[in-house]
Structures are given as structure tokens and as C-alpha cells.
Design a protein around this motif. Structure first.
Motif, PDB file in Angstrom:
ATOM      1  N   HIS A 103       8.241   2.262   6.941  1.00  0.00           N
ATOM      2  CA  HIS A 103       6.901   2.703   7.290  1.00  0.00           C
ATOM      3  C   HIS A 103       6.987   3.633   8.486  1.00  0.00           C
ATOM      4  O   HIS A 103       7.817   3.449   9.376  1.00  0.00           O
ATOM      5  CB  HIS A 103       6.013   1.507   7.646  1.00  0.00           C
ATOM      6  CG  HIS A 103       5.750   0.594   6.491  1.00  0.00           C
ATOM      7  ND1 HIS A 103       5.172   1.023   5.323  1.00  0.00           N
ATOM      8  CD2 HIS A 103       5.981  -0.729   6.309  1.00  0.00           C
ATOM      9  CE1 HIS A 103       5.058   0.012   4.485  1.00  0.00           C
ATOM     10  NE2 HIS A 103       5.540  -1.068   5.056  1.00  0.00           N
ATOM     11  N   MET A 129       0.841  -1.211   0.000  1.00  0.00           N
ATOM     12  CA  MET A 129       0.000   0.000   0.000  1.00  0.00           C
ATOM     13  C   MET A 129       0.868   1.249   0.000  1.00  0.00           C
ATOM     14  O   MET A 129       1.874   1.313   0.716  1.00  0.00           O
ATOM     15  CB  MET A 129      -0.914   0.017   1.230  1.00  0.00           C
ATOM     16  CG  MET A 129      -1.809   1.251   1.284  1.00  0.00           C
ATOM     17  SD  MET A 129      -3.227   1.115   2.418  1.00  0.00           S
ATOM     18  CE  MET A 129      -2.452   1.494   3.966  1.00  0.00           C
ATOM     19  N   ARG A 130       0.492   2.227  -0.794  1.00  0.00           N
ATOM     20  CA  ARG A 130       1.083   3.566  -0.749  1.00  0.00           C
ATOM     21  C   ARG A 130      -0.021   4.579  -1.022  1.00  0.00           C
ATOM     22  O   ARG A 130      -1.091   4.211  -1.502  1.00  0.00           O
ATOM     23  CB  ARG A 130       2.182   3.736  -1.812  1.00  0.00           C
ATOM     24  CG  ARG A 130       3.437   2.922  -1.607  1.00  0.00           C
ATOM     25  CD  ARG A 130       4.266   3.371  -0.416  1.00  0.00           C
ATOM     26  NE  ARG A 130       5.580   2.720  -0.412  1.00  0.00           N
ATOM     27  CZ  ARG A 130       5.814   1.483   0.007  1.00  0.00           C
ATOM     28  NH1 ARG A 130       4.828   0.723   0.452  1.00  0.00           N
ATOM     29  NH2 ARG A 130       7.043   0.981  -0.027  1.00  0.00           N
ATOM     30  N   GLU A 131       0.267   5.844  -0.768  1.00  0.00           N
ATOM     31  CA  GLU A 131      -0.710   6.907  -1.050  1.00  0.00           C
ATOM     32  C   GLU A 131      -0.260   7.754  -2.233  1.00  0.00           C
ATOM     33  O   GLU A 131       0.922   8.081  -2.361  1.00  0.00           O
ATOM     34  CB  GLU A 131      -0.883   7.785   0.210  1.00  0.00           C
ATOM     35  CG  GLU A 131      -1.762   9.010   0.004  1.00  0.00           C
ATOM     36  CD  GLU A 131      -0.968  10.312  -0.108  1.00  0.00           C
ATOM     37  OE1 GLU A 131      -1.244  11.113  -1.027  1.00  0.00           O
ATOM     38  OE2 GLU A 131      -0.054  10.506   0.729  1.00  0.00           O
ATOM     39  N   GLN A 165       3.374  15.529  -1.880  1.00  0.00           N
ATOM     40  CA  GLN A 165       4.124  14.279  -1.651  1.00  0.00           C
ATOM     41  C   GLN A 165       3.364  13.382  -0.693  1.00  0.00           C
ATOM     42  O   GLN A 165       3.374  12.156  -0.813  1.00  0.00           O
ATOM     43  CB  GLN A 165       5.493  14.598  -1.050  1.00  0.00           C
ATOM     44  CG  GLN A 165       6.446  15.228  -2.029  1.00  0.00           C
ATOM     45  CD  GLN A 165       7.793  15.470  -1.394  1.00  0.00           C
ATOM     46  OE1 GLN A 165       7.889  15.845  -0.232  1.00  0.00           O
ATOM     47  NE2 GLN A 165       8.854  15.258  -2.162  1.00  0.00           N
ATOM     48  N   ARG A 189      -5.242   9.299  -2.167  1.00  0.00           N
ATOM     49  CA  ARG A 189      -5.912   7.993  -2.220  1.00  0.00           C
ATOM     50  C   ARG A 189      -4.905   6.916  -1.851  1.00  0.00           C
ATOM     51  O   ARG A 189      -3.730   7.010  -2.207  1.00  0.00           O
ATOM     52  CB  ARG A 189      -6.347   7.648  -3.646  1.00  0.00           C
ATOM     53  CG  ARG A 189      -7.521   8.383  -4.171  1.00  0.00           C
ATOM     54  CD  ARG A 189      -7.754   7.894  -5.613  1.00  0.00           C
ATOM     55  NE  ARG A 189      -8.854   8.562  -6.238  1.00  0.00           N
ATOM     56  CZ  ARG A 189     -10.130   8.169  -6.140  1.00  0.00           C
ATOM     57  NH1 ARG A 189     -10.448   7.095  -5.450  1.00  0.00           N
ATOM     58  NH2 ARG A 189     -11.079   8.834  -6.759  1.00  0.00           N
ATOM     59  N   HIS A 190      -5.387   5.886  -1.189  1.00  0.00           N
ATOM     60  CA  HIS A 190      -4.538   4.712  -1.033  1.00  0.00           C
ATOM     61  C   HIS A 190      -4.507   3.953  -2.354  1.00  0.00           C
ATOM     62  O   HIS A 190      -5.514   3.882  -3.073  1.00  0.00           O
ATOM     63  CB  HIS A 190      -5.083   3.793   0.064  1.00  0.00           C
ATOM     64  CG  HIS A 190      -5.024   4.400   1.430  1.00  0.00           C
ATOM     65  ND1 HIS A 190      -3.854   4.833   2.003  1.00  0.00           N
ATOM     66  CD2 HIS A 190      -5.994   4.648   2.340  1.00  0.00           C
ATOM     67  CE1 HIS A 190      -4.101   5.322   3.202  1.00  0.00           C
ATOM     68  NE2 HIS A 190      -5.392   5.234   3.432  1.00  0.00           N
ATOM     69  N   MET A 241      -0.569   5.546   8.381  1.00  0.00           N
ATOM     70  CA  MET A 241       0.718   4.991   7.926  1.00  0.00           C
ATOM     71  C   MET A 241       1.137   5.644   6.607  1.00  0.00           C
ATOM     72  O   MET A 241       0.319   5.841   5.719  1.00  0.00           O
ATOM     73  CB  MET A 241       0.615   3.485   7.733  1.00  0.00           C
ATOM     74  CG  MET A 241       1.920   2.847   7.262  1.00  0.00           C
ATOM     75  SD  MET A 241       1.991   1.040   7.462  1.00  0.00           S
ATOM     76  CE  MET A 241       1.119   0.511   6.005  1.00  0.00           C
ATOM     77  N   ARG A 242       2.406   5.978   6.493  1.00  0.00           N
ATOM     78  CA  ARG A 242       3.005   6.412   5.229  1.00  0.00           C
ATOM     79  C   ARG A 242       4.436   5.864   5.187  1.00  0.00           C
ATOM     80  O   ARG A 242       4.975   5.451   6.205  1.00  0.00           O
ATOM     81  CB  ARG A 242       3.068   7.944   5.116  1.00  0.00           C
ATOM     82  CG  ARG A 242       1.755   8.655   4.986  1.00  0.00           C
ATOM     83  CD  ARG A 242       1.036   8.400   3.676  1.00  0.00           C
ATOM     84  NE  ARG A 242      -0.112   9.272   3.496  1.00  0.00           N
ATOM     85  CZ  ARG A 242      -1.307   9.099   4.070  1.00  0.00           C
ATOM     86  NH1 ARG A 242      -1.518   8.082   4.886  1.00  0.00           N
ATOM     87  NH2 ARG A 242      -2.300   9.948   3.830  1.00  0.00           N
ATOM     88  N   GLU A 243       5.046   5.924   4.001  1.00  0.00           N
ATOM     89  CA  GLU A 243       6.441   5.468   3.857  1.00  0.00           C
ATOM     90  C   GLU A 243       7.364   6.656   3.648  1.00  0.00           C
ATOM     91  O   GLU A 243       7.029   7.590   2.915  1.00  0.00           O
ATOM     92  CB  GLU A 243       6.534   4.484   2.684  1.00  0.00           C
ATOM     93  CG  GLU A 243       7.948   4.043   2.350  1.00  0.00           C
ATOM     94  CD  GLU A 243       8.501   4.728   1.092  1.00  0.00           C
ATOM     95  OE1 GLU A 243       9.650   5.211   1.141  1.00  0.00           O
ATOM     96  OE2 GLU A 243       7.760   4.775   0.084  1.00  0.00           O
ATOM     97  N   ARG A 265      -0.488  13.393   1.157  1.00  0.00           N
ATOM     98  CA  ARG A 265      -1.771  14.088   1.177  1.00  0.00           C
ATOM     99  C   ARG A 265      -2.741  13.272   2.040  1.00  0.00           C
ATOM    100  O   ARG A 265      -2.743  12.042   1.950  1.00  0.00           O
ATOM    101  CB  ARG A 265      -2.297  14.191  -0.252  1.00  0.00           C
ATOM    102  CG  ARG A 265      -3.330  15.278  -0.425  1.00  0.00           C
ATOM    103  CD  ARG A 265      -3.837  15.345  -1.851  1.00  0.00           C
ATOM    104  NE  ARG A 265      -2.917  15.966  -2.792  1.00  0.00           N
ATOM    105  CZ  ARG A 265      -3.200  16.148  -4.091  1.00  0.00           C
ATOM    106  NH1 ARG A 265      -4.346  15.744  -4.590  1.00  0.00           N
ATOM    107  NH2 ARG A 265      -2.329  16.721  -4.885  1.00  0.00           N
ATOM    108  N   PRO A 266      -3.525  13.932   2.892  1.00  0.00           N
ATOM    109  CA  PRO A 266      -4.449  13.162   3.733  1.00  0.00           C
ATOM    110  C   PRO A 266      -5.476  12.416   2.880  1.00  0.00           C
ATOM    111  O   PRO A 266      -5.935  12.937   1.864  1.00  0.00           O
ATOM    112  CB  PRO A 266      -5.142  14.227   4.579  1.00  0.00           C
ATOM    113  CG  PRO A 266      -4.335  15.468   4.440  1.00  0.00           C
ATOM    114  CD  PRO A 266      -3.632  15.387   3.138  1.00  0.00           C
ATOM    115  N   VAL A 267      -5.841  11.232   3.303  1.00  0.00           N
ATOM    116  CA  VAL A 267      -6.906  10.466   2.659  1.00  0.00           C
ATOM    117  C   VAL A 267      -8.238  10.804   3.324  1.00  0.00           C
ATOM    118  O   VAL A 267      -9.252  10.929   2.660  1.00  0.00           O
ATOM    119  CB  VAL A 267      -6.604   8.951   2.746  1.00  0.00           C
ATOM    120  CG1 VAL A 267      -7.788   8.122   2.270  1.00  0.00           C
ATOM    121  CG2 VAL A 267      -5.354   8.617   1.927  1.00  0.00           C
TER     122      VAL A 267
END
Lengths: 276, 276
Positions: free
Chosen positions: B102, A95-97, B121, A101-102, B95-97, B123-125
Motif C-alpha cells: 500500500h 480495496m483496489r481502484e 493504471q 472507482r473503488h 491509498m493505492r497499491e 485514476r483519481p476517484v
């Protein structure tokens, strides 16, 4: 090789029936026992469940079989490792954003001499060629479109172009979704079925289980299920041709393209149906 | 307000005991019933379990209480929504990378007039101030250090500077981890305990459950547990002062700083212990 399972629906639908058959292949009816994962989009949210125990024994898989999560896009994967260890960080889906969006990606295949230049925006956490390909795809999409999410048509064209680039490196069966559409590419083996009104009964191949979808679904429902091998023995599944890239939207086939696979790769693919 | 739970350990440890007490606050012993989440780092991998049903009733929480996942860094959150709906995409932790790792973030608080310029780079979902703050933090870290992961010391200094910037907007109790260290900031309420050799018995406040850690742990083990309110009634928990930022590494307090909270914000914090 590994196996893939995807679902794209018009209305939120639970995947417990298909997942029950699929999970059996994770160590019971088949040998994909090096971990598994399943991602459920729920509106903009996405839940990813991964485990590096065989899917047929995993308490996490038990939860999923018994907790009907309603989703419009699901991607699942059972793993037989060839590249990368059985460590949890190598379990698909990843998973990445991007664009708020995911994005979810799972791969069945094996890419050779594949070392894309990653600029650092997306970097693999594990050590599979699959996660590297996913990072490459997202980085390229961001490169193509910047911060502006493209139209469905432009996104499909960009994925087609990227698939063309990557598929020369080997077996690249994959499923990718942004929670809206689900894209499926076949190098060697992928089938799909669209279940719609009037629904009928379906019987699993890998477990003695039948569901009468006409009792659970209504006219507005439409469900596309995509899998490495058919999951039921009483329905007609459509085989994807090697090179086909399909987009599913609201449970129906929305777009398609065929990307020729170079002959040398075709020969190798036939020899080596492996999975990272 | 919401509640936070974190764990940082020298050796992989399961959090089932602490989580059992914490989960009870998600609708049984306390009113944080708008969803929950827990993230477990396992080496470089990270598993995030979220659910928008009350934690005390959730089948996902049941799995976590009964499936001892051994982890060196855990962050959990139970939610009482103030900003953002109870939709799943607003459930913490997020979670983000970054730098091939992670990152996990959970927040208890409420930020006012907080609109950082996000370059795209990250952005909130969902629609919480919390996820926006997390995106801002990661974007700033990438801005500060580019593609090169900084030293622990430089990372702590950068987080201190970012916290100073954000904390003027309101209550900003948070836990953040990259799978190696765990950072905890207190605006209003946060406590920690370090359990180490010789271990003793601990009894939960929120459930009648006792564990004798001297039977389950060995000399090499060292476990820091951080929580909005103490979880046990027979141990001495250390209260963080408002403004304290702590870094835990291998189960011990490794770094600390105090970031003065402006008086106007302190007054507001005392009035409004809410949570996004």
C-alpha cells in the motif's frame, strides 16, 4: 468458516442494526474471531474499517455500531482463518481502484491449487487466496475492457465468466461492489432479503434487538441485505442456490445467472466449509 | 491551508499524543474543518480512517485518540478545501497499491495548470489536484521500474525527479509512504523532530497535555514526527527549507535533496498558501 454481510440500497441507509447481529458472531454467538472488516461506499468514496481483534470486542466495531454511516453499498466480513495468518493485511474486505472507482471484495471459502498469473497491475499485499482472487478479477476486467468502464450488462457477463473460472478451485462465496451495484456469488451458503415499503419490524437472531423499519424508512427506500446466514428470526430470507451469481442495484435483484459447480467441487465444498 | 502530520519510527509507536494536538487544529484551535484523515501502516497492512466532519468533533477522530494503534508509519491530514468539494472522496490521505505494497499520500498545497496524462493504471476517484498528483507519481514509478521494486536509493531519486516536475505547478508540500520509508517535501511549511534516547517530556501547543516519553519509550525507540507547524512548545523542531525532500527510515533522517523552486512559483507560494 467466515461469514459475509452485504447491503445494497436505493437510498443511503445505515447498517447498524444488521451489523450489530453480525458482529456478535465475531466471537460471541459464533467463533469467527480472527478479525473483521467493513467497507462503506459513500457516493464515490469508500471507507474501510478493519481490525484483527475479535469483532465482538473491537473498539472499531463499537464505533461502527454507534456511528450510523449512511451508505448505498456495504460489505462486511468476519474471519475464521484457514489460509494466511491473522495479520491485519489478511483481513477482508480488500480495496483496489479500477476505472476511477473503488472496488471492494470479501470472500468466504477456500481455493485450492489456485495460482493465477498476475501481471503486476494488481498484486496482493497479504497472503490469502481471497486477495489473490480479487487481484485476478480486477486484472481480468481491465484486460477485457481496457480503460473504458463497461455497461452493467457487460460487467455482469464478465464477472460470470470469471466466477466460472475460479469456482472450480473450491468454495467461492463472495461479495464484490464498485459502489454502484453489489454482486453476490454462492458456492455453499448465502441468503438475502429485500426490505421495502411497507416496512415491518425485524428481530435479530444474535442479539435481543428489534427495529421497526416502518418508523425509520419511507416509500422510496429499498434495501437488500445479503448474509452467509439469516440475521433475523421473523423475516423470510431467500436462500441462494450453489452456483448462483446475483447483482443487486438500488436495493433490488437486478440480474442473475447460475454457474454450474463441477460435482467434484460440490463434494469437496460439502466437506470443507472453510475460509481464507 | 491544510495541515500535514507524519510519523516514521524504528519500532511500532502510537501517535495518540501528536494526533490529539493535531486534531484540535481541525476546527478548534485552527480552521481546518473540511474533513480529515489518518493512515496507519501496520507491517504490510494499512488502515485509513477518513471523515468529512471537523476533526475536533468527529467520532472517528475520538476513536483514534483513544485507541492506541502502534504503527511505524503514519500520515494524517486536516483539510481546508480550496480545490474539490468537502466530499469524502476528496479527503486525504489517499491509498493505492504498487508492487504489493500500500502507498499513502497527503498533500498540502495547490497545483495550477496541472494536467498530467494518466494512462488509466491509476485514476483519481475524487476531484482534487492532490489525488491526481498521487496517481501521476505512482504511474511514473511503475513506468520507471516496471514490476520490480527499486532500491531505496533509486526510489528516492525517482521521487526527487517527479517532485521537480510537479513542484513548478505550485505549492506541493506532501508526505508519501510505502509503509517502509516516509518521504516529506516542503514547498512552504514543514517541520520535523526526531525523538530518541534519552527521551524527555513534551507539551502540546494545541491542548494542555504533557507526555514524559522517557517513561514510555526505551533505548531502541526512535521516532521522527513531521508536521506543517510544530506541535509542541518545549522542543526544538527543525524547519525544512522550501524545496527540501527528506526520506525518513526507522525514525531517522536517511536521505535528503533540495529541489530549486522557480522564482515565479516561490512568489506565488508566498501569496497563496492554500490546499486542495
Amino acid at each position: 468458516m467466515c461469514q459475509l454481510l452485504g447491503m445494497n440500497c436505493a437510498t443511503p441507509t445505515d447498517i447498524t442494526f444488521s451489523f450489530t447481529g453480525f458482529a456478535a458472531r465475531g466471537g460471541r454467538t459464533d467463533h469467527h474471531a480472527d478479525g473483521f472488516g467493513v467497507a462503506f461506499f459513500q457516493n464515490k468514496a469508500c471507507r474501510v474499517f478493519i481490525d484483527n481483534t475479535p469483532c465482538c470486542q473491537s473498539p472499531v466495531a463499537e464505533l461502527i455500531k454507534n456511528y450510523p454511516i449512511k451508505s448505498r453499498n456495504v460489505i462486511a466480513h468476519i474471519r475464521k482463518a484457514t489460509q494466511g495468518s491473522t495479520a491485519l493485511e489478511n483481513c477482508h474486505p480488500f480495496m483496489r481502484e479500477l476505472w476511477g472507482r473503488h472496488w471492494i471484495f470479501a470472500h468466504n471459502g477456500d481455493l485450492k491449487n489456485y495460482r493465477p498469473a498476475l501481471g503486476g497491475q494488481y498484486r496482493p499485499v497479504g497472503c490469502t487466496d481471497s486477495e489473490t482472487a480479487f487481484c485476478h478479477v480486477l486484472q481480468s476486467l481491465r484486460g477485457d475492457f481496457g480503460n473504458d468502464e463497461p455497461s452493467d450488462e457487460a460487467l455482469f457477463a464478465a464477472l460470470e465468466s470469471l466466477t466460472r473460472e475460479i469456482t472450480v478451485h473450491g468454495v467461492f462465496n463472495f461479495l464484490i461492489s464498485n459502489g454502484s451495484a453489489l454482486f453476490a456469488h454462492c458456492s455453499t451458503s448465502l441468503y438475502y432479503i429485500v426490505r421495502q415499503w411497507p416496512f415491518a419490524k425485524a428481530h435479530l437472531i444474535d442479539a435481543d434487538m428489534t427495529v421497526d423499519f416502518s418508523r425509520t424508512n419511507c416509500q422510496a427506500d429499498c434495501v437488500a441485505v445479503i448474509a452467509t446466514k439469516p440475521l433475523t428470526d421473523n423475516e423470510v430470507w431467500t436462500r441462494l442456490e450453489p452456483g448462483q451469481l446475483l447483482a443487486f442495484d438500488k436495493g433490488r435483484l437486478a440480474r442473475q445467472a447460475t454457474i454450474p459447480i463441477p460435482e467434484a467441487v460440490q463434494r469437496k465444498n460439502a466437506e470443507n466449509l472453510a475460509c481464507a
